[in-house]
Design an enzyme around this catalytic site. Structure first.
Site, mmCIF file in Angstrom:
data_model
loop_
_atom_site.group_PDB
_atom_site.id
_atom_site.type_symbol
_atom_site.label_atom_id
_atom_site.label_comp_id
_atom_site.label_asym_id
_atom_site.label_seq_id
_atom_site.Cartn_x
_atom_site.Cartn_y
_atom_site.Cartn_z
ATOM 1 N N SER A 445 -2.019 6.176 -5.020
ATOM 2 C CA SER A 445 -1.206 5.927 -3.843
ATOM 3 C C SER A 445 -0.477 4.582 -3.976
ATOM 4 C CB SER A 445 -2.075 5.980 -2.586
ATOM 5 O OG SER A 445 -1.288 6.016 -1.415
ATOM 6 N N MET A 446 -0.740 3.635 -3.078
ATOM 7 C CA MET A 446 -0.112 2.322 -3.184
ATOM 8 C C MET A 446 -0.421 1.664 -4.526
ATOM 9 S SD MET A 446 -0.674 -1.037 -0.819
ATOM 10 C CE MET A 446 0.234 -2.542 -1.230
ATOM 11 N N ASP A 572 -0.041 17.288 -0.176
ATOM 12 C CA ASP A 572 -0.188 15.892 0.216
ATOM 13 C C ASP A 572 0.692 15.624 1.433
ATOM 14 O OD1 ASP A 572 -0.327 12.831 -1.743
ATOM 15 O OD2 ASP A 572 -0.148 13.069 0.423
#
Length: 621
Positions: A445-446, A572
């Site tokens: 993710s990040m 997602d």
């Protein structure tokens, strides 16, 4: 509510032999448990206690051979305090001076004299002569009238002493006995939990002084006592309800149950239960005589015992196949300090934090040996989100390293630096400190942005492969030439965090794990996720939402020149596959794309088995 003093203090040292020598022979404590670090079974964890009173606080020492010296600073315990009878300080000054412990005379805020000293590894101690107090229990080689009576308490250096005073009073029933104006913010407080053993706490307001850095000589854990799980749970509820402070889920430390929390200034504190206690696995009269292991490590006893450095008097006993007695350990602990207690040779650094160029502490876990895999976590979590991967790869013969991003988990919480350039530089600092090479970088993710920007800024000279899992790369937010979530979406996200962060994150869980679309995870996973997320600073939580919303990694994609695996779920709801993962795989030359049908954002948990297998095949391919 009864007053509660200390349960235990844990320090980091570099030599098991010197620690046993100093605390048994010099100070007269008893070695009451010989076990290992459960996270690093190749290192000793030694427990000491004054006398036989089970209510007496424990001193425990993690022995990390080769660990670098600590740096003193704010946000840590700065001295262990013992007590003795009136009139004994002159005798102790001479004894400690003869041992090279550099004793110095000082005083508590109420004027009581205290003798400061350092142990061979630099762990700071102090001996207080209490007026009207009798001597402590007898100890070999120490006159009865001078023996230490026990652990009096601990001294802490904190950002906001007054705030912690209120918390200790409310949760642990500590009362202020004295206050000295030191010219620094909040002065120096002296608190006491009535007559509870280890009930004295000195709080020094250190304001904005730099944070300490863990290493050899650090007092790393301060644990207060709870009578049982019920009282511990009540303390946790009081922390949250009255002070807005979340605590971790209870952790089974075999001899006690522990919860952890951060006080408002960032100092990590524990609350530990009295039971099951040290007699869980050996009788009172046999405490400290042999190596004890928790059940999950028993099958590795022979392996662990072979690699642990011997304690004083133990080498010959190992060869003869006999068990050492406590008296034999004390007798053989008469080691020449000039030969046996010198700082150990530097090897791999096992301390749990590094300090970046702007003074921010970055916490990390370093498990196993072999080729390194470096994991970068997602928002708003910590290194703990990678537990399933860390355990799998460490057991498979890899060196698994995961860190808490600045502002999150156990890392420092600075006001600034929440841009991807700075966070990539933090990774570079960690890579340099640990000497990592031939790394497999894994970003979720990040964290996919962190590892991508690291390659763009620092090159791939130390990187062998890259894996992007549900990553925000190459671009997340909507721009003139990219269709992603728009500014209004991210404005609403930040506003929700500021208004009621706990509720916002709790509501985010079903989307994150996809349970609103049929994926199944336990309520325990939801609770753990919320607790981890609330360990982050709200400043970091908001600022990083801006960073991943506005950062364009498309130029970085063109600089990736190592084999790359892109893994993304096509269901997602947080970072949509079509506008991120699919595009990343197209932009990175030679990238391998694996799409998990029906998978949500949190594939590291919901599809842990499949992800581990795919990562292993990619790494070994």
């Amino acid at each position: 509510m009864a007053s509660r003093g200390l349960h235990h203090l844990t320090a980091i040292v570099g030599s098991a032999a010197c620690t046993v020598d100093f605390y048994t022979r010099v100070l007269g404590l008893g070695l009451v448990k010989r076990t290992v670090s459960f996270a690093d079974p190749g290192s000793h964890h030694l427990y000491f206690r004054v006398g036989i009173d089970r209510a007496e606080p424990l001193l425990t020492f993690l022995v990390w051979t080769g660990v670098a010296p600590c740096r003193r600073g704010c946000g840590e315990a700065e001295r262990i305090l013992f007590w003795t009878g009136a009139g004994a300080l002159d005798w102790w000054r001479d004894r400690l001076a003869g041992e090279g412990a550099d004793p110095e005379t000082a005083s508590l805020p109420d004027g009581t004299p205290v003798l400061h000293f350092d142990d061979p590894d630099g762990v700071p101690g102090g001996i207080v002569a209490l007026p009207g107090s009798a001597a402590g229990p007898p100890a070999p080689g120490i006159p009865a009238q001078h023996a230490l009576g026990g652990v009096l308490g601990v001294a802490l250096a904190v950002r906001d002493a007054a705030g912690l005073v209120a918390l200790l009073h409310d949760v642990l029933a500590h009362d202020v006995l004295a206050l000295r104006d030191t010219g620094c913010r909040d002065g120096l407080f002296q608190l006491s939990a009535a007559d509870a053993p280890g009930g004295t706490v000195l709080l020094r307001g250190a304001g904005r002084a730099p944070r300490g850095r863990q290493g050899r000589g650090t007092i790393a854990r301060v644990a207060f006592r709870a009578a049982d799980a019920g009282e511990q749970d009540a303390m946790v509820r009081r922390l949250r309800a009255r002070h807005g402070i979340p605590a971790t889920d209870p952790r089974d430390d075999h001899y006690y149950r522990t919860v952890s929390f951060r006080e408002p200034g960032g100092l990590l504190l524990d609350i530990a239960t009295e039971g099951p206690g040290l007699t869980r696995d050996e009788a009172e009269g046999a405490l400290g005589r042999s190596l004890r292991l928790p059940p999950h490590l028993e099958e590795r006893r022979r392996e662990i015992a072979a690699i642990l450095p011997p304690l004083p008097g133990e080498a010959a006993a190992r060869a003869a196949g006999i068990r050492t007695s406590r008296a034999a350990i004390v007798q053989s602990a008469r080691l020449p300090r000039s030969l046996s207690c010198a700082p150990p040779t530097m090897g791999k650094q096992d301390m749990t934090t590094i300090t970046t160029k702007d003074g921010t502490e970055i916490y990390y876990k370093d498990w196993g040996t072999g080729r390194p895999i470096l994991f970068s976590h997602g928002w708003p979590l910590s290194a703990d989100m990678w537990d399933a991967q860390m355990l799998f790869f460490a057991e498979a013969g890899y060196r698994a390293v995961a860190f808490d991003r600045r502002g999150f988990g156990r890392s420092g919480q600075p006001w600034g630096g929440y841009d991807y350039d700075t966070m990539a530089d933090d990774i570079a600092a960690l890579v340099d400190a640990l000497g990592l090479r031939d790394i497999v970088l894994v970003g979720f993710s990040m964290g996919g942005g962190d590892v991508t920007r690291y390659i763009a800024r620092h090159g791939s000279g130390r990187v062998a492969k890259l894996a992007l899992i549900s990553a925000v790369t190459p671009i997340f937010g909507k721009t003139a030439d990219h269709d992603g979530p728009d500014k209004a979406f991210f404005d609403g996200l930040r506003a929700g965090i500021v208004k009621d962060r706990a509720q916002f994150l709790d509501d985010f869980n079903p989307i994150f794990y996809g349970t609103n679309k049929g994926t199944t995870v336990s309520q325990g996973v939801f609770k753990q996720t919320l607790q981890i997320a609330l360990m982050a600073s709200i400043k970091a939580t908001v600022a990083c939402a801006t960073a991943f919303a506005e950062t364009d990694f498309r130029p970085d994609m063109l600089k990736i020149d190592v084999p790359t695996l892109v893994v993304h779920g096509d269901a997602d709801q947080v970072v949509p596959f079509e506008s991120t993962g699919k595009l990343a795989a197209e932009m990175i030359r030679g990238a391998t794309l694996k799409v998990y049908p029906g998978a949500p954002h949190a594939t590291a948990t919901t599809h842990a088995g499949r992800l581990n297998a795919d990562l292993l095949a990619f790494i070994e391919g």
